[in-house]
Design a protein around this motif. Structure first.
Motif, short mmCIF file in Angstrom:
data_model
loop_
_atom_site.label_atom_id
_atom_site.label_comp_id
_atom_site.label_asym_id
_atom_site.label_seq_id
_atom_site.Cartn_x
_atom_site.Cartn_y
_atom_site.Cartn_z
N HIS A 1 0.96 9.83 7.72
CA HIS A 1 2.39 9.70 7.93
C HIS A 1 2.65 9.48 9.42
N SER A 2 3.81 8.94 9.74
CA SER A 2 4.20 8.74 11.14
C SER A 2 5.42 9.59 11.45
N THR B 1 7.77 11.32 14.94
CA THR B 1 8.01 11.38 16.38
C THR B 1 8.05 12.84 16.78
N GLU C 1 5.19 8.96 19.17
CA GLU C 1 4.88 8.71 17.77
C GLU C 1 3.47 9.21 17.46
N LYS C 2 3.39 10.04 16.45
CA LYS C 2 2.12 10.63 16.05
C LYS C 2 1.77 10.22 14.63
N THR C 3 0.49 10.11 14.35
CA THR C 3 0.04 9.91 12.98
C THR C 3 -0.51 11.23 12.46
N LYS D 1 1.31 6.29 4.36
CA LYS D 1 0.76 4.96 4.61
C LYS D 1 -0.74 4.99 4.36
N ASN E 1 -4.93 14.05 16.73
CA ASN E 1 -4.39 12.98 15.91
C ASN E 1 -4.47 11.66 16.66
N GLN F 1 -3.47 7.95 17.87
CA GLN F 1 -2.22 7.26 18.13
C GLN F 1 -2.39 5.83 17.65
N PHE G 1 1.99 0.32 16.47
CA PHE G 1 2.54 -0.47 15.39
C PHE G 1 3.17 -1.77 15.90
N LYS H 1 5.15 -3.73 9.82
CA LYS H 1 4.84 -2.76 8.78
C LYS H 1 5.37 -3.30 7.46
#
Length: 293
Positions: free
Chosen positions: A65-66, A68, A73-75, A112, A254, A256, A259, A264
């Motif tokens: 997931h993404s 903020t 922005e983190k995954t 995702k 995590n 980065q 994108f 997307k």
């Protein structure tokens, strides 16, 4: 060395059902499409996973997931990556939005999917490293496969007009793979659909290529992020939704993901099969936040 010898029938069966996301990025041992000049091509040879039990043979999947968090922005690895029965607060939020027919936010928080391969770089069109003067050519690199390229690979296994005659990642009877980058006029993002394909003829790796491959192949599961506890993911989501700081801790690693390289292409997903009680609680929390603004 792996003896991973999937049949074409097994690979076709495992590729066709999968849907994916689009993104590009990775550390230095990853090949980055964004550095390819427009109009250029890279040529790679996919290599087998050392895990003979991998149904895809040469790819591994990541679910994420993404969010903020702390302004970045983190995954976030989805807990369902590791066990479908695991709780995931972000999946529940996505389901809650879909339940009220908010497809925009439902899609935003839906998990995702990315596919990662290891490949021998046969041709590398990217600029040489300023310090070493070297490119990735002749080296093993990991590749994040986006929506466009993954679909081309998937369709190759289902193509009856020009069928593959062998396992693509076989060192003796496999196929090199072309990745072509173009920039359509007026488009905001590059395309990888024109000219990207498996080469028409099979090719055996030469002695030098074979040595590099055999000495550097890995178990692709080692590329998966470590599992994050469901409670920590819930806390991250709260920080994201409320715009407050979150103490990630020293063990947070995590990845980065940038994108900006490609659009997307999320497709609306069905609501998750979370319990109505959990979803109702999430909806109530969403409504409360909206009323506070």
């Amino acid at each position: 060395m792996s003896n991973n010898k999937k049949t074409l029938a097994e690979l076709r069966a495992n590729f066709n059902p999968v849907k994916t996301e689009n993104f590009e990025r990775g550390p230095n041992n990853y090949f980055s499409f964004k550095n390819m000049p427009s109009g250029s091509r890279a040529v790679v040879r996919f290599l087998p996973d050392l895990d003979d039990n991998n149904p895809h043979g040469f790819l591994v999947e990541k679910m994420f997931h993404s969010l903020t968090i702390n302004g970045e922005e983190k995954t976030i690895p989805c807990p369902k990556q590791y066990d479908k029965s695991n709780e995931c607060a972000i999946c529940k939020l996505s389901s809650a939005y879909y339940k009220v027919n908010d497809k925009v936010n439902g899609k935003k928080y839906y998990r995702k999917l990315q596919h990662v391969a290891q490949a021998l770089m046969i041709e590398d069109p990217t600029p040489a490293d300023a310090a070493t003067g070297e490119t990735s050519q002749g080296k093993i690199r990991y590749i994040n496969l986006g929506y466009q390229i993954y679909n081309i690979i998937k369709e190759a296994f289902a193509n009856d007009d020009e069928p593959l005659e062998g396992i693509p990642y076989d060192m003796d009877e496999g196929y090199d793979f072309i990745i072509k980058k173009t920039q359509p006029p007026g488009a905001d993002y590059p395309s990888y659909t024109v000219g990207t394909k498996f080469m028409s003829r099979q090719r055996s790796l030469d002695d030098d290529e074979r040595v590099v491959a055999q000495e550097n192949m890995i178990n692709l599961s080692t590329l998966l992020p470590k599992q994050v506890e469901s409670e920590k993911i819930a806390a991250m989501l709260e920080a994201h939704l409320n715009g407050v700081s979150f103490n990630e801790g020293e063990d947070d690693d995590n990845d980065q993901i940038d994108f900006k390289e490609a659009p997307k292409k999320n497709t609306p997903a069905p609501a998750m099969d979370e319990s109505d009680e959990d979803v109702d609680e999430m909806l109530a929390a969403i409504k409360a936040r909206r009323q506070q603004k």
